[in-house]
Structures are given as structure tokens and as C-alpha cells.
Design a protein around this motif. Structure first.
Motif, PDB file in Angstrom:
ATOM      1  N   SER A 212       0.825  -1.215   0.000  1.00  0.00           N
ATOM      2  CA  SER A 212       0.000   0.000   0.000  1.00  0.00           C
ATOM      3  C   SER A 212       0.857   1.262   0.000  1.00  0.00           C
ATOM      4  O   SER A 212       0.426   2.319  -0.456  1.00  0.00           O
ATOM      5  CB  SER A 212      -0.959   0.013   1.194  1.00  0.00           C
ATOM      6  N   GLY A 213       2.108   1.151   0.478  1.00  0.00           N
ATOM      7  CA  GLY A 213       3.004   2.304   0.447  1.00  0.00           C
ATOM      8  C   GLY A 213       3.209   2.812  -0.975  1.00  0.00           C
ATOM      9  O   GLY A 213       3.396   4.015  -1.191  1.00  0.00           O
TER      10      GLY A 213
ATOM     11  N   ARG B  51      10.909   4.852  -5.431  1.00  0.00           N
ATOM     12  CA  ARG B  51      11.632   4.293  -4.272  1.00  0.00           C
ATOM     13  C   ARG B  51      12.631   5.272  -3.655  1.00  0.00           C
ATOM     14  O   ARG B  51      13.298   4.937  -2.690  1.00  0.00           O
ATOM     15  CB  ARG B  51      12.374   3.011  -4.690  1.00  0.00           C
TER      16      ARG B  51
ATOM     17  N   GLY C 281       9.741   9.160  -0.776  1.00  0.00           N
ATOM     18  CA  GLY C 281       9.307   8.581   0.504  1.00  0.00           C
ATOM     19  C   GLY C 281       8.853   9.657   1.487  1.00  0.00           C
ATOM     20  O   GLY C 281       7.807   9.523   2.137  1.00  0.00           O
TER      21      GLY C 281
ATOM     22  N   ALA D 115       5.690  11.083   0.256  1.00  0.00           N
ATOM     23  CA  ALA D 115       4.605  10.101   0.461  1.00  0.00           C
ATOM     24  C   ALA D 115       4.077  10.218   1.881  1.00  0.00           C
ATOM     25  O   ALA D 115       2.859  10.166   2.121  1.00  0.00           O
ATOM     26  CB  ALA D 115       5.111   8.692   0.187  1.00  0.00           C
TER      27      ALA D 115
ATOM     28  N   ARG E 233      -6.149   9.712   1.908  1.00  0.00           N
ATOM     29  CA  ARG E 233      -6.371   8.372   2.450  1.00  0.00           C
ATOM     30  C   ARG E 233      -7.748   7.853   2.026  1.00  0.00           C
ATOM     31  O   ARG E 233      -7.909   6.688   1.699  1.00  0.00           O
ATOM     32  CB  ARG E 233      -6.247   8.366   3.984  1.00  0.00           C
TER      33      ARG E 233
ATOM     34  N   GLY F 275       1.706  -2.038   5.009  1.00  0.00           N
ATOM     35  CA  GLY F 275       1.560  -0.589   5.079  1.00  0.00           C
ATOM     36  C   GLY F 275       1.687  -0.093   6.502  1.00  0.00           C
ATOM     37  O   GLY F 275       2.532  -0.556   7.276  1.00  0.00           O
ATOM     38  N   ARG F 276       0.855   0.900   6.842  1.00  0.00           N
ATOM     39  CA  ARG F 276       0.911   1.498   8.175  1.00  0.00           C
ATOM     40  C   ARG F 276      -0.405   1.342   8.941  1.00  0.00           C
ATOM     41  O   ARG F 276      -0.421   1.407  10.163  1.00  0.00           O
ATOM     42  CB  ARG F 276       1.206   3.016   8.079  1.00  0.00           C
TER      43      ARG F 276
ATOM     44  N   ARG G  23      10.549  10.392   9.486  1.00  0.00           N
ATOM     45  CA  ARG G  23       9.379   9.847   8.776  1.00  0.00           C
ATOM     46  C   ARG G  23       8.538   8.987   9.722  1.00  0.00           C
ATOM     47  O   ARG G  23       7.310   9.092   9.740  1.00  0.00           O
ATOM     48  CB  ARG G  23       9.845   9.047   7.555  1.00  0.00           C
TER      49      ARG G  23
ATOM     50  N   ASP H 178       4.710   9.616  10.734  1.00  0.00           N
ATOM     51  CA  ASP H 178       3.685   8.590  10.478  1.00  0.00           C
ATOM     52  C   ASP H 178       2.973   8.158  11.764  1.00  0.00           C
ATOM     53  O   ASP H 178       1.793   7.820  11.754  1.00  0.00           O
ATOM     54  CB  ASP H 178       4.303   7.361   9.795  1.00  0.00           C
TER      55      ASP H 178
ATOM     56  N   ARG I 210       0.646  11.507  13.247  1.00  0.00           N
ATOM     57  CA  ARG I 210      -0.406  12.209  12.496  1.00  0.00           C
ATOM     58  C   ARG I 210      -1.769  11.848  13.087  1.00  0.00           C
ATOM     59  O   ARG I 210      -1.972  10.720  13.577  1.00  0.00           O
ATOM     60  CB  ARG I 210      -0.328  11.857  11.004  1.00  0.00           C
TER      61      ARG I 210
HETATM   62  O1   DC Z   1       6.095   1.769   3.209  1.00  0.00           O
HETATM   63  P1   DC Z   1       6.646   2.963   2.438  1.00  0.00           P
HETATM   64  O2   DC Z   1       7.944   3.463   2.960  1.00  0.00           O
HETATM   65  O3   DC Z   1       6.699   2.681   0.973  1.00  0.00           O
HETATM   66  O4   DC Z   1       5.562   4.128   2.660  1.00  0.00           O
HETATM   67  C1   DC Z   1       5.785   5.445   2.247  1.00  0.00           C
HETATM   68  C2   DC Z   1       4.947   6.383   3.096  1.00  0.00           C
HETATM   69  O5   DC Z   1       3.562   6.193   2.797  1.00  0.00           O
HETATM   70  C3   DC Z   1       5.073   6.192   4.590  1.00  0.00           C
HETATM   71  O6   DC Z   1       6.051   7.040   5.168  1.00  0.00           O
HETATM   72  C4   DC Z   1       3.713   6.517   5.133  1.00  0.00           C
HETATM   73  C5   DC Z   1       2.775   6.295   3.970  1.00  0.00           C
HETATM   74  N1   DC Z   1       1.921   5.115   4.115  1.00  0.00           N
HETATM   75  C6   DC Z   1       0.790   5.261   4.884  1.00  0.00           C
HETATM   76  O7   DC Z   1       0.566   6.311   5.471  1.00  0.00           O
HETATM   77  N2   DC Z   1      -0.099   4.238   4.983  1.00  0.00           N
HETATM   78  C7   DC Z   1       0.142   3.062   4.380  1.00  0.00           C
HETATM   79  N3   DC Z   1      -0.757   2.068   4.493  1.00  0.00           N
HETATM   80  C8   DC Z   1       1.328   2.885   3.627  1.00  0.00           C
HETATM   81  C9   DC Z   1       2.212   3.931   3.525  1.00  0.00           C
END
Ligand code: DC
Length: 229
Positions: A40-41, A82, A87, A90, A100, A125-126, A176, A180, A183
Motif C-alpha cells: 500500500s506504500g 523508491r 518517501g 509520500a 487516504r 503498510g501502516r 518519517r 507517520d 499524524r
Molecule cells: O512503506 P513505504 O515506505 O513505501 O511508505 C511510504 C509512506 O507512505 C510512509 O512514510 C507513510 C505512507 N503510508 C501510509 O501512510 N499508509 C500506508 N498504508 C502505507 C504507507
């Protein structure tokens, strides 16, 4: 009881910090169970790339939403997403609720009907286990000591021919993660029912074996239930 959109497929949610190894583990789990996989990133990175290409501001909600609405999924494998610049951007677009929301349906549809007719999906993902699919069959939260994650990232970049200093990478990674985690919308956090896996002292094979051990009872049970039923 109202059924949630992903109830019928088997889902492994893999969340965790940046460069913790969650993407590699998610891919390996998907291959092991013959499940579909979505990073999902990449959706947030593609959004960020679209914003940067359009000379927009990743922190601006209108620019970021326009980016999310114009992402080209065929670029998900593009090395251009990448980079650390993408990043960071993102992480900025990911803090915007409208972004989102715009990416939510795609992720839930992927889990509800995994491509290729697969019985299940692995998504990393997160917020996969907390927001996208709280009812996931199995959940992992992957972490590792920041210095090790920065070192792994340094090696990965080196392999791509990109020279970076490790201290700078560590500072970016910490910034980062802090953004994350803090937030207000869908912050990175371990779901109460997620199993924690610290990959600091594990090589890829050992980390995968540990991840598999943490999810296999639940996933094998769900696969058996499907066959029965
Ligand atoms: O996993 P990644 O490093 O590719 O993700 C890049 C950014 O995207 C990360 O710093 C936060 C965001 N992200 C997010 O908020 N929710 C997710 N499900 C995946 C990534």
C-alpha cells in the motif's frame, strides 16, 4: 451483523516502520500461501510522485488529492518511486485525510476480491490492521532498531548505485516514522491483536520463518474452513 467488505477473503495485514522488512516479508508470505500481494506504500508513493511531477506541494490538500486521483498503478514497480525524496513526500500526502479516503476503496476492493481469484491477500503498510482491514485473519507489526533499518536502507541504495551517508538516512527515517506515528489520521500503531516481530537480529530467512510461525495457525485454519465450506 453487517458484513464488512473483506469478510470472505483471508487477509494478512502487515504493518510496521519504514525499512523494517515488512515489504519483503509480505511478499514472501503471499508467495508461500499463493495469495495476492499489495504494497500500500506504493499508492502513497505514486501519489507523491504525481504531485512532485506536477510541481505541486505534497503538504497541500488540493495538490495531494489531485495526485491521488491521477495515480498510474502501472508505475508501482518504477524505481522512481523508491527514492527518499518520494518517501518523504509520500509521508506528507499520507497525512491528508482526503488522500487516504481516495485510496481506501482500491485497497478494500483488493482485499475483498484478490486478483487472480486467490483465496487471500497480504497487504503491507501502516494502517492495514487498524483501519483498512481491522477484521484481518492475521496481523503482524514489524519493527527493527532504527540504526539497523538505516543500514539496510543504505545497502539497498548502494545496490541501486545511490551513495548516501548513513547518519542522514537514519535522521530521515526517524523523522518519517515520527510523522507517520503522530499524524491525527490513521497513524502508524500496532493493532492490539497484531503480533510484534522485531527483525533487528534476524536475517531474511529467519525473519520469514518467524513471520510464518506467527500467522500459520490462523491462516491454515481459515484455508481449511474455506475448503469445508
Ligand atoms: O512503506 P513505504 O515506505 O513505501 O511508505 C511510504 C509512506 O507512505 C510512509 O512514510 C507513510 C505512507 N503510508 C501510509 O501512510 N499508509 C500506508 N498504508 C502505507 C504507507
Amino acid at each position: 451483523m453487517k458484513k464488512s467488505p473483506t469478510t470472505r477473503s483471508i487477509v494478512i495485514a502487515v504493518d510496521g516502520t519504514a525499512a523494517s522488512g515488512k515489504g519483503t516479508l509480505a511478499k514472501k508470505l503471499a508467495a508461500h500461501f499463493h495469495f495476492a500481494h499489495l504494497d500500500s506504500g506504493a499508492l502513497y508513493r505514486l501519489t507523491a510522485l504525481a504531485v512532485l511531477d506536477a510541481k505541486g506541494d505534497p503538504k497541500d490538500p488540493a495538490d495531494a488529492l489531485k495526485g491521488a486521483q491521477s495515480i498510474d498503478l502501472s508505475l508501482a514497480g518504477d524505481p522512481a518511486i523508491r527514492t527518499d525524496v518520494v518517501g518523504q513526500a509520500a509521508s506528507q500526502v499520507a497525512a491528508i485525510g482526503a488522500v487516504r479516503q481516495a485510496l481506501l476503496d482500491f485497497q478494500r476492493s483488493f482485499l475483498a476480491s484478490p486478483p487472480g481469484g486467490s483465496p487471500g491477500a497480504v497487504m503491507d503498510g501502516r494502517d492495514i490492521g487498524t483501519v483498512i482491514c481491522p477484521e484481518a485473519t492475521a496481523k503482524l507489526y514489524i519493527d527493527a532498531r532504527p540504526e539497523l533499518r538505516a543500514h539496510r536502507r543504505w545497502l539497498e541504495l548502494k545496490g541501486m548505485g545511490i551513495a548516501r551517508d548513513e547518519a542522514g538516512l537514519l535522521a530521515e527515517l526517524n523523522a518519517r516514522d515520527a510523522a507517520d506515528k503522530s499524524r491525527p489520521i490513521s497513524p502508524l500503531k500496532q493493532a492490539p491483536d497484531a503480533a510484534l516481530l522485531d527483525t533487528s537480529d534476524l536475517g531474511i530467512d529467519a525473519a520469514f520463518a518467524a513471520a510464518l510461525a506467527l500467522v500459520s495457525t490462523k491462516i491454515e485454519g481459515a484455508l481449511k474452513d474455506r475448503h469445508r465450506g
